[in-house]
Design an enzyme around this catalytic site. Structure first.
Site, mmCIF file in Angstrom:
data_model
loop_
_atom_site.group_PDB
_atom_site.id
_atom_site.type_symbol
_atom_site.label_atom_id
_atom_site.label_comp_id
_atom_site.label_asym_id
_atom_site.label_seq_id
_atom_site.Cartn_x
_atom_site.Cartn_y
_atom_site.Cartn_z
ATOM 1 N N ALA A 173 0.845 -1.197 0.000
ATOM 2 C CA ALA A 173 0.000 0.000 0.000
ATOM 3 C C ALA A 173 0.875 1.239 0.000
ATOM 4 O O ALA A 173 2.093 1.147 -0.121
ATOM 5 C CB ALA A 173 -0.914 -0.026 1.220
ATOM 6 N N ASN A 174 0.277 2.408 0.122
ATOM 7 C CA ASN A 174 1.039 3.652 0.246
ATOM 8 C C ASN A 174 0.323 4.555 1.246
ATOM 9 O O ASN A 174 -0.724 4.195 1.778
ATOM 10 C CB ASN A 174 1.220 4.319 -1.126
ATOM 11 C CG ASN A 174 -0.105 4.683 -1.755
ATOM 12 O OD1 ASN A 174 -0.861 5.499 -1.229
ATOM 13 N ND2 ASN A 174 -0.406 4.070 -2.891
#
Ligand code: CTP
Ligand code: CA
Length: 211
Positions: free
Chosen positions: A26-27
């Site tokens: 993810a970020n």
């Protein structure tokens, strides 16, 4: 109600790319800027379709929200939501997905696993080349250096009309403020640092006089 009768597509948030059934890549995108833009456009009377990655935010009033998890799902949802008069691609789409394992990866004598990454389709660039390209196509760019130069390159590469660029070393992802540069073929307009809601209102005003 300057945007009444217009359909506007907004993408927001991160995407999650599964590694196995219990883990993902993810970020740090919170979705705040994209949700604020969707809210500001709806407040000006637009019909707004908000395609959201996994975020912890309430749906703004009068916005149609479609939740997705992965970049591939986001690409399909954008395609399904067309046609639109404008699209604002605020999402921090994962550049790569993982060749995911069907079963939970276990620790063991073999040591840490090696993840094989596959590049995701560029949703914005695909839309920029599409026969169904919205009349106004806006990308975002979170950069850590050479902000305007990178934004200019993205403007050309992705076939969009504006890139809204910001320096995430000065305004970290997930924060409440943004200092954005609006990069177009006519030049660069740099705005003062302001709350994400204020960036959204000013962008919605600018969109309203453009489409
Ligand atoms: N974008 C997209 N699909 C992708 C990647 C990016 O639609 N697979 C969109 C984003 O929503 C954003 C714009 O493209 O509007 C710029 O994203 P960014 O990550 O800055 O661009 P990249 O081309 O992925 O370049 P970088 O190597 O800097 O990440
Ligand atoms: Ca990227």
């Amino acid at each position: 109600m300057t945007l009444s009768g217009k359909h506007v597509l907004v993408t927001a948030g991160p995407t999650h790319e599964p590694i196995d059934p219990v883990r993902y890549l993810a970020n740090r995108s919170s979705g705040k800027q994209g949700f604020a833009i969707a809210a500001a456009l709806a407040a000006q009377g637009a019909r707004v379709t908000l395609i959201a990655g996994p975020v912890a935010l309430p749906t703004p009033p009068r916005v149609t929200r479609i939740d997705v998890e992965t970049a591939l799902q986001m690409a399909a949802a954008v395609e399904a939501a067309l046609p639109a008069d404008a699209a604002i691609m605020v999402a921090a789409v994962a550049d790569w997905r993982v060749e995911a394992s069907a079963q939970k990866i276990k620790k063991g004598a073999a040591g840490p696993p090696t993840l094989t990454l596959v590049e995701n389709p560029d949703i914005l660039a695909t839309l920029g080349r599409s026969l169904r390209r919205p009349r106004l196509l806006i990308g975002f760019a979170a950069e850590t250096e050479n902000v305007v130069a990178h934004a200019r390159a993205k403007l050309a590469r992705k076939g969009c009309d504006w890139i809204v660029a910001n320096d995430v070393s000065a305004d970290p992802m997930g924060g409440e403020t943004n200092r954005v540069h609006i990069v177009t073929n006519d030049g660069v307009e740099s705005w003062d640092r302001m709350a994400k809601d204020d960036v959204a209102e000013r962008l919605a005003d600018r969109i309203a006089v453009t489409i």
